[in-house]
Scaffold this motif. Structure first.
Motif, PDB file in Angstrom:
ATOM      1  N   MET A   1      -2.423 -28.260 -28.901  1.00  0.00           N
ATOM      2  CA  MET A   1      -1.460 -27.486 -28.473  1.00  0.00           C
ATOM      3  C   MET A   1      -1.001 -28.315 -27.502  1.00  0.00           C
ATOM      4  SD  MET A   1      -2.400 -24.294 -26.280  1.00  0.00           S
ATOM      5  CE  MET A   1      -1.078 -23.189 -25.665  1.00  0.00           C
ATOM      6  N   TYR A   2      -1.478 -29.323 -26.651  1.00  0.00           N
ATOM      7  CA  TYR A   2      -1.008 -30.137 -25.734  1.00  0.00           C
ATOM      8  C   TYR A   2      -0.899 -31.604 -26.178  1.00  0.00           C
ATOM      9  CZ  TYR A   2      -2.128 -26.259 -22.471  1.00  0.00           C
ATOM     10  OH  TYR A   2      -2.051 -25.029 -22.148  1.00  0.00           O
ATOM     11  N   ALA A   3      -0.922 -31.840 -27.523  1.00  0.00           N
ATOM     12  CA  ALA A   3      -0.889 -33.146 -28.019  1.00  0.00           C
ATOM     13  C   ALA A   3       0.443 -33.951 -27.665  1.00  0.00           C
ATOM     14  CB  ALA A   3      -0.847 -33.130 -29.584  1.00  0.00           C
ATOM     15  N   GLY A   4       1.714 -33.395 -27.777  1.00  0.00           N
ATOM     16  CA  GLY A   4       2.842 -33.906 -27.254  1.00  0.00           C
ATOM     17  C   GLY A   4       2.892 -34.377 -25.781  1.00  0.00           C
ATOM     18  N   PHE A   5       2.579 -33.349 -24.994  1.00  0.00           N
ATOM     19  CA  PHE A   5       2.220 -33.752 -23.486  1.00  0.00           C
ATOM     20  C   PHE A   5       1.191 -34.929 -23.138  1.00  0.00           C
ATOM     21  CE2 PHE A   5       0.071 -33.019 -19.446  1.00  0.00           C
ATOM     22  CZ  PHE A   5       1.043 -32.952 -18.714  1.00  0.00           C
ATOM     23  N   GLU A   6       0.241 -34.732 -24.017  1.00  0.00           N
ATOM     24  CA  GLU A   6      -0.666 -35.954 -23.758  1.00  0.00           C
ATOM     25  C   GLU A   6      -0.067 -37.247 -24.000  1.00  0.00           C
ATOM     26  OE1 GLU A   6      -4.276 -34.826 -25.922  1.00  0.00           O
ATOM     27  OE2 GLU A   6      -4.995 -33.100 -24.363  1.00  0.00           O
ATOM     28  N   LYS A   7       0.532 -37.309 -25.265  1.00  0.00           N
ATOM     29  CA  LYS A   7       1.165 -38.590 -25.812  1.00  0.00           C
ATOM     30  C   LYS A   7       2.226 -39.187 -24.580  1.00  0.00           C
ATOM     31  CE  LYS A   7       3.130 -40.382 -29.978  1.00  0.00           C
ATOM     32  NZ  LYS A   7       3.790 -40.009 -31.187  1.00  0.00           N
ATOM     33  N   ALA A   8       2.865 -38.187 -24.148  1.00  0.00           N
ATOM     34  CA  ALA A   8       4.029 -38.435 -23.261  1.00  0.00           C
ATOM     35  C   ALA A   8       3.193 -39.014 -21.976  1.00  0.00           C
ATOM     36  CB  ALA A   8       4.860 -37.693 -22.697  1.00  0.00           C
ATOM     37  N   LEU A   9       2.212 -38.399 -21.434  1.00  0.00           N
ATOM     38  CA  LEU A   9       1.678 -38.851 -20.332  1.00  0.00           C
ATOM     39  C   LEU A   9       0.911 -40.351 -20.378  1.00  0.00           C
ATOM     40  CD1 LEU A   9       0.487 -37.892 -17.488  1.00  0.00           C
ATOM     41  CD2 LEU A   9      -1.485 -36.980 -18.355  1.00  0.00           C
ATOM     42  N   GLU A  10       0.356 -40.535 -21.783  1.00  0.00           N
ATOM     43  CA  GLU A  10      -0.290 -41.737 -21.941  1.00  0.00           C
ATOM     44  C   GLU A  10       0.754 -42.919 -21.972  1.00  0.00           C
ATOM     45  OE1 GLU A  10      -3.483 -42.646 -22.028  1.00  0.00           O
ATOM     46  OE2 GLU A  10      -4.049 -40.666 -21.770  1.00  0.00           O
ATOM     47  N   ALA A  11       1.745 -42.606 -22.763  1.00  0.00           N
ATOM     48  CA  ALA A  11       3.006 -43.492 -22.894  1.00  0.00           C
ATOM     49  C   ALA A  11       3.536 -43.918 -21.444  1.00  0.00           C
ATOM     50  CB  ALA A  11       4.108 -42.823 -23.714  1.00  0.00           C
ATOM     51  N   ASP A  27      -3.277 -20.210 -15.721  1.00  0.00           N
ATOM     52  CA  ASP A  27      -2.991 -18.966 -15.705  1.00  0.00           C
ATOM     53  C   ASP A  27      -3.668 -17.941 -14.794  1.00  0.00           C
ATOM     54  OD1 ASP A  27      -5.253 -18.401 -16.900  1.00  0.00           O
ATOM     55  OD2 ASP A  27      -4.573 -18.185 -18.935  1.00  0.00           O
ATOM     56  N   ARG A  28      -3.396 -16.911 -14.668  1.00  0.00           N
ATOM     57  CA  ARG A  28      -4.102 -15.983 -13.854  1.00  0.00           C
ATOM     58  C   ARG A  28      -5.482 -15.980 -14.036  1.00  0.00           C
ATOM     59  NH1 ARG A  28      -1.688 -10.383 -15.396  1.00  0.00           N
ATOM     60  NH2 ARG A  28       0.150 -12.079 -16.110  1.00  0.00           N
ATOM     61  N   ASP A  29      -6.007 -16.341 -14.990  1.00  0.00           N
ATOM     62  CA  ASP A  29      -7.587 -16.640 -15.240  1.00  0.00           C
ATOM     63  C   ASP A  29      -8.229 -17.835 -14.570  1.00  0.00           C
ATOM     64  OD1 ASP A  29      -7.835 -13.895 -16.361  1.00  0.00           O
ATOM     65  OD2 ASP A  29      -7.213 -14.792 -18.267  1.00  0.00           O
ATOM     66  N   GLY A  30      -7.389 -18.693 -14.371  1.00  0.00           N
ATOM     67  CA  GLY A  30      -7.850 -19.844 -13.819  1.00  0.00           C
ATOM     68  C   GLY A  30      -7.332 -21.143 -14.641  1.00  0.00           C
ATOM     69  N   VAL A  31      -7.916 -22.312 -14.562  1.00  0.00           N
ATOM     70  CA  VAL A  31      -7.502 -23.662 -15.055  1.00  0.00           C
ATOM     71  C   VAL A  31      -7.812 -23.580 -16.598  1.00  0.00           C
ATOM     72  CG1 VAL A  31      -7.684 -26.132 -15.274  1.00  0.00           C
ATOM     73  CG2 VAL A  31      -7.511 -24.779 -12.966  1.00  0.00           C
ATOM     74  N   THR A  32      -6.769 -23.733 -17.398  1.00  0.00           N
ATOM     75  CA  THR A  32      -7.130 -23.731 -18.834  1.00  0.00           C
ATOM     76  C   THR A  32      -6.868 -25.134 -19.480  1.00  0.00           C
ATOM     77  OG1 THR A  32      -4.955 -23.244 -19.116  1.00  0.00           O
ATOM     78  CG2 THR A  32      -5.977 -21.556 -19.150  1.00  0.00           C
TER      79      THR A  32
END
Length: 87
Positions: A1-11, A27-32
Protein backbone atom coordinates in the motif's frame (compact mmCIF):
# COMPACT_ATOMS: atom_id res chain seq x y z
CA UNK A 1 0.00 0.00 0.00
CA UNK A 2 2.80 2.42 0.86
CA UNK A 3 5.48 0.95 -1.41
CA UNK A 4 5.69 4.04 -3.66
CA UNK A 5 5.98 6.32 -0.66
CA UNK A 6 8.67 4.15 0.91
CA UNK A 7 10.61 4.09 -2.35
CA UNK A 8 10.48 7.90 -2.61
CA UNK A 9 11.60 8.28 1.00
CA UNK A 10 14.53 5.90 0.51
CA UNK A 11 15.48 7.66 -2.75
CA UNK A 12 15.54 11.06 -1.02
CA UNK A 13 17.93 9.68 1.60
CA UNK A 14 20.08 7.82 -0.93
CA UNK A 15 20.45 10.91 -3.14
CA UNK A 16 21.51 13.06 -0.20
CA UNK A 17 18.55 15.45 -0.43
CA UNK A 18 17.74 14.61 3.18
CA UNK A 19 19.74 12.90 5.93
CA UNK A 20 16.71 11.17 7.35
CA UNK A 21 13.00 11.30 7.97
CA UNK A 22 10.20 9.76 9.99
CA UNK A 23 6.79 9.43 8.37
CA UNK A 24 3.49 8.52 10.00
CA UNK A 25 -0.07 8.03 8.80
CA UNK A 26 -2.95 8.26 11.26
CA UNK A 27 -6.71 8.11 11.19
CA UNK A 28 -9.32 8.60 13.88
CA UNK A 29 -8.30 5.27 15.44
CA UNK A 30 -4.64 6.24 15.79
CA UNK A 31 -1.37 5.67 13.95
CA UNK A 32 -1.75 3.12 11.16
CA UNK A 33 1.71 3.31 9.56
CA UNK A 34 5.21 4.52 10.44
CA UNK A 35 8.47 4.43 8.53
CA UNK A 36 11.96 5.66 9.39
CA UNK A 37 14.71 6.23 6.85
CA UNK A 38 18.26 7.52 7.03
CA UNK A 39 20.18 8.93 9.97
CA UNK A 40 19.44 11.50 12.68
CA UNK A 41 22.24 13.81 11.59
CA UNK A 42 24.21 14.02 8.34
CA UNK A 43 27.57 12.35 8.71
CA UNK A 44 26.63 10.57 11.95
CA UNK A 45 25.85 6.84 12.23
CA UNK A 46 22.80 7.05 14.56
CA UNK A 47 19.79 5.74 12.64
CA UNK A 48 16.52 7.63 12.52
CA UNK A 49 13.92 6.19 14.92
CA UNK A 50 10.23 6.81 15.56
CA UNK A 51 11.05 8.77 18.71
CA UNK A 52 13.62 11.08 17.09
CA UNK A 53 12.93 14.69 18.10
CA UNK A 54 12.70 17.25 15.28
CA UNK A 55 12.63 21.00 15.09
CA UNK A 56 9.66 21.81 12.87
CA UNK A 57 9.44 25.21 11.26
CA UNK A 58 6.69 26.79 9.21
CA UNK A 59 3.89 24.45 10.25
CA UNK A 60 1.18 27.13 9.94
CA UNK A 61 -0.14 25.82 6.61
CA UNK A 62 -0.38 22.24 7.87
CA UNK A 63 -2.18 23.22 11.07
CA UNK A 64 -4.57 25.67 9.39
CA UNK A 65 -5.34 23.14 6.63
CA UNK A 66 -6.36 20.50 9.16
CA UNK A 67 -8.41 23.02 11.14
CA UNK A 68 -10.19 24.19 7.97
CA UNK A 69 -11.00 20.63 6.90
CA UNK A 70 -12.44 19.91 10.34
CA UNK A 71 -14.69 22.95 9.92
CA UNK A 72 -15.77 21.62 6.51
CA UNK A 73 -16.60 18.25 8.09
CA UNK A 74 -18.66 20.02 10.77
CA UNK A 75 -20.55 22.00 8.11
CA UNK A 76 -19.30 25.39 9.33
CA UNK A 77 -17.16 26.09 6.26
CA UNK A 78 -17.62 25.45 2.57
CA UNK A 79 -14.71 24.97 0.20
CA UNK A 80 -16.83 26.49 -2.56
CA UNK A 81 -18.15 29.41 -0.50
CA UNK A 82 -17.35 33.10 -0.63
CA UNK A 83 -14.41 34.08 1.62
CA UNK A 84 -15.48 37.69 2.12
CA UNK A 85 -17.30 36.79 5.35
CA UNK A 86 -14.14 35.26 6.77
CA UNK A 87 -11.73 38.06 5.92
Amino acid sequence: MYAGFEKALEAAVASGRIAGAVAAVADRDGVTYTREAGVRQAGEPAAMTQDTIFWLASMTKAIVSVAALREVEAGRLSLDGDLSGLL
